[in-house]
Design a protein around this motif. Structure first.
Motif, short mmCIF file in Angstrom:
data_model
loop_
_atom_site.label_atom_id
_atom_site.label_comp_id
_atom_site.label_asym_id
_atom_site.label_seq_id
_atom_site.Cartn_x
_atom_site.Cartn_y
_atom_site.Cartn_z
N PRO A 1 7.27 4.93 8.36
CA PRO A 1 7.45 5.96 7.33
C PRO A 1 8.33 6.09 6.02
O PRO A 1 8.70 4.16 5.69
CB PRO A 1 8.68 6.06 8.43
CG PRO A 1 9.21 4.52 8.80
CD PRO A 1 8.09 3.65 9.28
N SER A 2 7.77 7.01 6.10
CA SER A 2 8.37 6.59 3.85
C SER A 2 9.68 6.95 4.11
O SER A 2 11.13 7.25 4.46
CB SER A 2 7.16 7.88 3.03
OG SER A 2 7.93 7.68 2.15
N ARG A 3 10.52 5.58 2.79
CA ARG A 3 11.74 5.75 2.35
C ARG A 3 12.05 6.41 1.15
O ARG A 3 13.05 6.42 0.71
CB ARG A 3 12.59 4.40 2.21
CG ARG A 3 12.41 3.99 3.80
CD ARG A 3 13.56 2.09 3.16
NE ARG A 3 14.83 2.36 3.27
CZ ARG A 3 14.81 1.92 1.30
NH1 ARG A 3 14.00 1.26 0.52
NH2 ARG A 3 16.23 2.09 1.67
N ARG B 1 4.77 6.48 -1.96
CA ARG B 1 3.84 7.63 -1.14
C ARG B 1 4.70 8.23 -0.51
O ARG B 1 5.16 7.31 0.53
CB ARG B 1 2.88 7.48 -0.11
CG ARG B 1 1.80 6.07 -1.63
CD ARG B 1 0.19 6.06 -1.19
NE ARG B 1 -0.33 4.93 -1.63
CZ ARG B 1 -0.89 4.89 -2.62
NH1 ARG B 1 -1.74 6.36 -2.84
NH2 ARG B 1 -1.85 3.58 -3.99
N VAL B 2 4.64 10.28 -0.82
CA VAL B 2 5.70 10.64 0.18
C VAL B 2 4.43 10.39 2.24
O VAL B 2 3.40 11.04 1.30
CB VAL B 2 5.78 11.74 0.77
CG1 VAL B 2 6.02 12.55 1.13
CG2 VAL B 2 6.52 11.52 -0.63
N PRO C 1 0.19 -1.08 0.31
CA PRO C 1 0.06 -0.19 -0.13
C PRO C 1 0.76 1.63 0.07
O PRO C 1 -0.24 2.36 -0.59
CB PRO C 1 -1.49 -0.46 1.69
CG PRO C 1 -0.29 -0.72 2.08
CD PRO C 1 0.64 -2.05 1.32
N SER C 2 1.84 1.01 0.16
CA SER C 2 3.15 2.57 0.25
C SER C 2 2.88 2.73 -0.94
O SER C 2 4.02 3.79 -1.17
CB SER C 2 4.53 2.11 1.57
OG SER C 2 4.22 2.61 2.22
N TYR C 3 2.96 2.00 -2.34
CA TYR C 3 3.49 2.42 -3.61
C TYR C 3 2.11 2.57 -3.95
O TYR C 3 0.90 1.95 -4.19
CB TYR C 3 3.76 1.39 -4.24
CG TYR C 3 5.26 0.97 -4.24
CD1 TYR C 3 6.29 1.34 -3.89
CD2 TYR C 3 5.92 0.21 -2.96
CE1 TYR C 3 8.51 1.69 -3.84
CE2 TYR C 3 7.04 0.13 -1.92
CZ TYR C 3 8.37 0.15 -3.08
OH TYR C 3 9.08 0.76 -2.64
N ARG C 4 1.75 3.71 -5.37
CA ARG C 4 0.95 4.15 -5.88
C ARG C 4 1.43 3.85 -7.44
O ARG C 4 2.48 3.56 -7.92
CB ARG C 4 0.63 5.35 -6.27
CG ARG C 4 1.61 6.04 -6.38
CD ARG C 4 1.58 7.91 -6.23
NE ARG C 4 2.40 8.37 -7.55
CZ ARG C 4 2.86 9.16 -6.77
NH1 ARG C 4 3.48 9.27 -4.85
NH2 ARG C 4 4.19 10.23 -7.32
N VAL C 5 0.17 3.28 -8.26
CA VAL C 5 0.67 3.43 -9.89
C VAL C 5 1.23 4.42 -10.32
O VAL C 5 0.06 5.25 -10.64
CB VAL C 5 -0.41 2.50 -10.34
CG1 VAL C 5 -0.04 1.95 -12.16
CG2 VAL C 5 -0.47 0.95 -9.72
#
Length: 391
Positions: A387-389, A378-379, A350-354
């Motif tokens: 947390p985002s990398r 995603r930020v 879920p942390s990624y968007r297309v």
């Protein structure tokens, strides 16, 4: 496209046969969009079309009948051979080789394998065509019983099929649904087919996976390299790299802009890794290994800016998708031959968007297709979950 085999009901492998090609393409694009509807902000590029006929540059033909009159095609429900030598989706260069191959089988008196009786020798003939028209012909046998006769009559086959650059025997002694075995016996001095795609030459050895539609594969690798280049990475991992299609194109594209990028490919098949290394593209390194295990044991300090994944139809699975969710880079290039498993993997990430998506019609006349997606992390706001990398 019209097909006599389909119309006669003897082969239904092409489930969209008879459907207008434009309708096929639109249906595949709509199917992919539905599966990824939870990513409404994705930029969808128009689907990339293929030649609707004679597009298959690889053919796996089950051998049936008798040694005197072999069939090359499929088995029917009764496990009787159905001859499909004139199949219209197979390239003309491969089709031209089928009659000489059948004559070679008869001349060498190779008994086709009888699935019901579990006897006989020859199970399959696998033919791969390079863009320059050269062929690799592989005979999948239970044993070496026919090897002497095959070597004796090989000159006649090579004379009849002058485009045959590589001819081998693959040994698969077991009675099970495994297409080929681990042992390969070259009958020709050359055992590698050179497949040139744009500025990259793939060195394809027997048993190495290559896409079945060379024209569309070339466009797929080229576009993937352009998407990766836009992220300006210094390091890239190509997981499930096969013979290096994506990684080699990414490295060659980067070399045109100057040195500096490093590409590391990982693949379980030692044959495929040997093929990828043989390409000799600067800035690349290829290792034999399981993609999931490699990622899980990697040092965080060595992790890349972009990960490319091109998994089998089952997709990444929970472990690798979970690793990408926890530890993955800002960008992932995901090429999928099964958009259903891709959608399942995205649910685990879920942390990624297309960010971008495009259908590549690798398999006209059937409901299958290749879907290329660029995923961007995603930020997230501080405290909003993991947390985002993102960089």
């Amino acid at each position: 496209m019209q097909c006599d085999y389909f119309d006669a009901g003897v082969c239904r492998s092409c489930d969209l046969m008879g459907v207008a090609y434009g309708t096929q393409l639109a249906g595949k694009d709509a199917h992919a969009r539905r599966l990824l509807e939870r990513h409404p902000d994705a930029e969808w590029l128009p689907p990339l079309a293929s030649d609707p006929e004679a597009f298959r540059s690889k053919a796996k033909m089950v051998v049936g009948g008798t040694s005197a009159e072999p069939t090359l095609g499929i088995l029917d429900e009764a496990r009787i051979g159905v001859d499909l030598r004139r199949c219209g989706v197979i390239s003309t260069g491969i089709r031209a080789a089928f009659d000489p191959v059948a004559a070679f089988i008869a001349r060498a008196a190779i008994e086709p394998y009888d699935v019901r009786a579990r006897r006989g020798e020859l199970k399959l003939v696998v033919v791969l065509e390079a863009p320059d028209g050269s062929l690799m012909i592989r005979f999948v046998l239970r044993s070496r019983e026919a090897e002497g006769r095959m070597r004796k009559h090989l000159p006649a086959l090579l004379a009849a099929v002058p485009t045959a650059a590589v001819v081998t025997i693959n040994l698969q002694p077991e009675h099970k649904a495994v297409v080929e075995g681990p042992d390969e016996l070259p009958l020709t001095p050359v055992d590698t087919l050179l497949v040139r795609l744009d500025d990259v030459t793939l060195h394809v050895r027997p048993g190495s996976f290559v896409q079945t539609n060379t024209g569309v594969a070339s466009a797929l690798y080229r576009e993937g390299a352009e998407w990766v280049a836009a992220a300006a990475p210094r390091s890239v991992w190509d997981l499930y790299c096969g013979v290096g299609g994506f990684g080699l194109h990414v490295a060659a594209r980067a070399a045109a802009d100057g040195p500096g990028m490093r590409v590391l490919g990982v693949e379980l098949s030692a044959e495929a890794i040997e093929s990828a290394r043989a390409a000799g593209v600067p800035g690349t390194r290829f290792e034999v290994g399981d993609a999931t295990a490699f990622a899980e044991r990697s040092d965080p300090a060595d992790r890349p800016d972009v990960v490319i994944v091109n998994p089998p139809r089952r997709g990444l699975g929970a472990r690798l998708a979970g690793w990408l969710e926890r530890e993955g880079p800002a960008s992932v290039l995901y090429s999928s031959c099964n958009s259903v498993s891709l959608a399942a993997d995205l649910e685990r990430m879920p942390s990624y968007r297309v960010d971008r998506a495009r259908v590549f019609d690798m398999f006209p006349q059937s409901s299958h297709y290749e879907l290329l997606t660029l995923l961007t992390r995603r930020v997230r706001r501080a405290g909003a979950g993991s947390p985002s990398r993102g960089r």
